[in-house]
Motif scaffolding. Structure first.
Motif, short mmCIF file in Angstrom:
data_model
loop_
_atom_site.label_atom_id
_atom_site.label_comp_id
_atom_site.label_asym_id
_atom_site.label_seq_id
_atom_site.Cartn_x
_atom_site.Cartn_y
_atom_site.Cartn_z
N GLY A 151 1.90 -55.90 19.76
CA GLY A 151 1.13 -54.93 20.54
C GLY A 151 1.44 -55.04 22.02
O GLY A 151 2.20 -55.90 22.45
N SER B 439 0.65 -55.16 11.50
CA SER B 439 -0.18 -54.91 12.68
C SER B 439 -1.58 -54.45 12.29
O SER B 439 -2.54 -54.65 13.03
CB SER B 439 0.46 -53.84 13.57
OG SER B 439 1.52 -54.37 14.29
N ARG B 448 -6.20 -50.76 18.05
CA ARG B 448 -5.04 -49.89 17.84
C ARG B 448 -5.21 -48.57 18.58
O ARG B 448 -4.26 -48.05 19.18
CB ARG B 448 -4.82 -49.66 16.34
CG ARG B 448 -4.14 -50.85 15.67
CD ARG B 448 -3.85 -50.60 14.21
NE ARG B 448 -4.91 -51.11 13.35
CZ ARG B 448 -5.66 -50.38 12.54
NH1 ARG B 448 -5.46 -49.08 12.46
NH2 ARG B 448 -6.57 -50.94 11.81
N ILE B 470 2.80 -49.48 17.04
CA ILE B 470 1.38 -49.29 16.72
C ILE B 470 1.25 -48.46 15.45
O ILE B 470 1.70 -47.31 15.42
CB ILE B 470 0.63 -48.54 17.83
CG1 ILE B 470 1.25 -48.83 19.20
CG2 ILE B 470 -0.84 -48.86 17.82
CD1 ILE B 470 0.91 -47.79 20.22
#
Lengths: 369, 497
Positions: A151, B439, B448, B470
């Motif tokens: 991320g 993720s 997210r 993402i």
């Protein structure tokens, strides 16, 4: 029965959540406060105080992992004390402008002390953070491990964000072993000679962890293994400062203890101000009058005098850096250097992405948002 | 990875013609590649299991051409995937089937080396090792050393926040980059960081570094250089079981030592590496540690002494310290060739890249052993032990579709176990497309959503490398595994305001 520490922390967290919920409902700006020691820095705080002092405590500390996790309101002195007890420290030497500063405030201000040029900044040591942002959501970015590229690296952007991206609730920091030995040497010389000497230092195998020039004296701090520090002291061939006096000097520099950094009301009224110029280490500045203190091997110049803000900002920009107006009677020129339009657009959109209601420290970084 | 839906060839052809016409107005003809023969080399990066044919590949040679390319693509709402040397291991440079792949291969100029300020400014396509070569005459070098450093570019390193074996002591790419210049998706010039130690405003450099080309296209990078250590020496220590090797790593750190490198290989990895390079590794050991010290002769000798004492006290069964540079390089040769050596014993391998708290190492390796029987595939392990970054190599044969599927499931299991142990799904290779599903496990829906909001702050139309890093809500719903709550906050079920 005494409530357990965890329960007390949870109650503190609930109070923060309630206060933010109310502020969101009323679109009422909040001034996020830790120890309240940095109100003089940046644009003036405004809004209803959101006190984070109750949200305190070291949550997890594993010396062999080189990681500590603490709640935002944990006093910085408590954190550094806990690390010192296990032979570790924060490498970036965060300033304590007054007693009571907190871990959250340290990260939000993003300021690092004399060791910054050698060891990196507070941002470099942030590994993760839990924040309250957006529409009242608790979010965790980064983590408790040293290498992590999952991320976007949101936790490190909090360093120096002055609260405009939300409330920092908890942070994880990388820590380093304390230095086995330290020595400070003094060389009497002018600013130009000091800068010339500092330019040649980068290539020497000396364990230089800090340098400063102030009022005709260049201070060099070596720290690391005993043998390396002793060798550097012999090579440098300069007078050593008594250890207690040296510790006091570096702490005074870090915390702005000297009157140079704290102009009195009369001086401010005369139009004097204190500036922080962050520049490429080898950059030259035109003569601006006033007086300066040089840190970070030349990359940080504290300047005090009466020159006009436009003149200081133009000189810093021409040298490839930027200037922050730290202490002044009049900060209408803006505390932080203005941004190019393309960068300001990104800033505004990012702030809206984290704080759609515009309640977290509005105006603390740049007036108007 | 989920297969992408097939694209109607007519739609593709029409789109390609429009994009080519727009690009032909701003780029020289030889900077545009569109035939299948020309674009085939760009179909994948180092993660070759995932391939996609790009609509067009462009090779601009100046900032003005990059800006013009981005403006043209922005006007036509065409996705742009920036690409360095294509050595990435997570599919971050996988082309978009209806997008332009923008190669920075022509950005190879070293703009300036400043030996007094200890900085270098280079174009994004300069190879990692070329920076150190340019700095060498001044006794300086660029510290981050990903294993692909002879080929990978600094632009790619910035995109991935690459590490390497020396990052415990010298930091990741982020810690060694001062500033970057480039362009946002609309072609506007932008600079993050500077040649000073900080810049005005929010510090956006940590967002850019590691953003996998999703926030901006970087064309120039200013890096910090450090003095080349006078001496480096390396210790090899053998251990009879994984647990004591893991404890030895913790003991070294707890003794206040930050080694220049601290690597672990398990028995099978050691055997594979030994067979490949003949480094003289101990094949009886359950695990070997490589522990390096660098600095002045005085510092290194003192530190090697302290390291040896700690490793002995931690139960090392055999210890050897390198006596000269040739021997040090020999000690490292097996570790540095771990990946190619594994390629020699298996048609394909998946290299995983999770990080865990070091104290969970033994637990993690035991879990991986159990997974080998669950998925019916072998796995060898190398580990940046100093910073907890694990590289299990899952061996399989891609010609067998079922083996590929099992290898992917094995990999996802390792990543999700890492998150449960308090770690992360990627230490240095990036999420790309490879770890999109994982993720979902690491980040909550709110987190997210925040990542998407960050992306749109830089790139409102979501044109730069879309679909990477993402995962969407829909994708996570389909994947169906629960987000592992990582925060230490006690009220995961608190109402939201």
């Amino acid at each position: 029965m005494e409530p357990r520490d965890a329960d007390r922390r949870d109650a503190a967290l609930l109070r923060v959540l309630d206060a933010v919920g109310e502020a969101r409902a009323r679109r009422d700006p909040l001034e996020i406060r830790g120890g309240g020691t940095k109100g003089f820095y940046g644009e003036a705080p405004r809004g209803r105080p959101l006190e984070l002092g109750g949200l305190a405590g070291i949550v997890n500390y594993e010396p062999s992992e080189l990681v500590v996790t603490a709640r935002a309101g944990t006093p910085l002195a408590e954190l550094e004390g806990a690390l010192a007890a296990r032979g570790q420290m924060l490498a970036f030497e965060p300033p304590r402008f007054a007693p009571g500063g907190t871990v959250g405030g340290m990260v939000a201000a993003g300021l690092s002390g004399p060791a910054r040029a050698a060891s990196g900044s507070v941002r470099d040591y942030v590994l993760g953070a839990t924040i309250l942002a957006g529409r009242g959501e608790i979010m965790t970015f980064g983590g408790q491990v040293i290498k992590n590229v999952a991320g976007y690296d949101v936790s490190r952007v909090l360093a120096g964000s002055w609260g405009v991206l939300g409330v920092i609730l908890e942070v994880s920091l990388k820590v380093v072993p304390s230095r086995a030995a330290t020595a400070t040497l003094i060389i009497d010389c002018g600013a130009d000679e000091a800068r010339a000497r500092l330019k040649s230092l980068g290539k020497r195998p000396w364990p230089l962890t800090a340098s400063a020039w102030f009022r005709g004296r260049l201070y060099l701090r070596f720290a690391g293994a005993r043998a390396a520090v002793d060798l550097a002291c012999r090579d440098a061939n300069a007078a050593a400062l008594d250890p207690d006096a040296a510790a006091a000097w570096w702490a005074g520099l870090r915390d702005h203890g000297h009157e140079f950094f704290r102009p009195e009301a009369a001086a401010l009224a005369r139009g004097e101000s204190l500036w922080r110029l962050s520049l490429p280490a080898t950059a030259d500045l035109p003569d601006l009058g006033g007086e300066q203190c040089i840190e970070w091997n030349g990359a940080l110049r504290w300047w005090r005098g009466g020159a006009a803000p436009e003149k200081i900002r133009a000189a810093a920009a021409a040298a490839g850096g930027h200037a922050t107006l730290v202490r002044a009677a009049d900060k209408s020129a803006g505390a932080f250097a203005p941004l190019p339009a393309s960068l300001m657009r990104i800033h505004r959109r990012l702030q809206e992405a984290f704080d759609p209601d515009g309640i977290f420290n509005p105006g603390r970084l740049y007036a108007g948002w | 990875m989920n297969p992408t839906p097939p694209i109607d060839p007519h739609v593709r052809a029409r789109r390609q013609a429009a994009v080519l016409a727009a690009l032909a107005r701003v780029l020289p003809r030889d900077a545009i590649l569109a035939s299948r023969e020309e674009t085939t080399p760009y179909e994948c990066d180092g993660m070759s299991a995932y391939r996609e044919s790009p609509l067009v590949v462009v090779l601009p040679s100046s900032d003005a051409e990059v800006a013009a390319t981005l403006k043209a693509c922005h006007a036509h709402r065409v996705p742009v995937v920036a690409r360095g040397a294509g050595t990435g291991l997570s599919g971050g440079a996988l082309p978009h089937p209806l997008g332009v792949t923008l190669s920075l291969a022509k950005f190879t100029r070293i703009v300036a080396v400043d030996p007094e300020a200890c900085t270098a400014t280079v174009q994004a396509g300069v190879r990692n090792l070329a920076i150190s070569e340019a700095a060498a005459p001044f006794g300086l070098y660029y510290a981050p050393d990903p294993s692909s450093q002879i080929a990978c570019t600094i632009g790619g390193n910035v995109a991935e926040n690459s590490g390497g074996v020396h990052c415990l002591k010298y930091g990741l790419t982020l810690h060694n980059v001062l500033g970057v210049r480039g362009f946002t998706a609309d072609g506007a010039a932008v600079e993050f960081g500077s040649s000073a130690l900080d810049a005005a405003g929010l510090d956006l450099l940590p967002l850019i570094v590691g953003s996998e080309g999703m926030l901006a296209v970087i064309t120039e990078v200013t890096v910090k250089l450090v003095p080349k250590p006078i001496l480096a020496r390396c210790i090899i220590a053998s251990f009879a079981d994984i647990e004591s090797a893991g404890r030895a790593v913790a003991n070294v750190i707890a003794a206040g030592i930050i080694p220049a490198g601290l690597e672990l290989m398990d028995r099978r990895m050691t055997a594979v590496a030994e067979n490949y390079v003949h480094a003289g590794y101990d094949l009886e050991a359950a695990a070997i540690l490589l522990c390096e010290s660098d600095g002045t002769a005085l510092e290194v000798d003192e530190e090697i002494g302290r390291m040896t004492a700690v490793l002995e006290a931690s139960g090392a069964t055999r210890i050897a310290a390198s006596r000269d540079e040739a021997e040090r390089l020999k000690f490292w040769s097996g570790r540095k060739n771990a990946f190619p050596a594994s390629g020699g014993i298996s048609p394909d391998y998946l290299c995983m890249d999770s990080t865990i708290p070091r104290r969970r190492l033994a637990e993690m390796l035991l879990s991986i052993q159990a997974m080998e029987s669950t998925y019916g595939l072998a796995c060898v392990n190398v580990f940046h032990a100093g910073d907890g970054n694990l590289h299990p190599l899952i061996l399989f044969d891609a010609a067998d579709a079922d083996q590929l599927r099992r290898a992917e499931e094995f990999g996802a299991d390792i990543l999700e176990t890492s998150v449960r142990l308090g770690g992360t799904i990627s230490g240095e290779h990036g999420v790309g497309v490879e770890k999109l599903n994982s993720s979902c496990v690491q980040f909550s829906p709110a987190e997210r959503a925040q990542f998407f909001a960050v992306k749109r702050a830089f790139d409102p139309e979501e044109l730069l490398n879309p679909g990477k890093v993402i995962p969407t809500l829909a994708r996570c719903a389909e994947y169906g595994k629960m987000h592992v709550h990582r925060g230490l906050l006690p009220f995961p079920d608190l109402p939201r305001y």
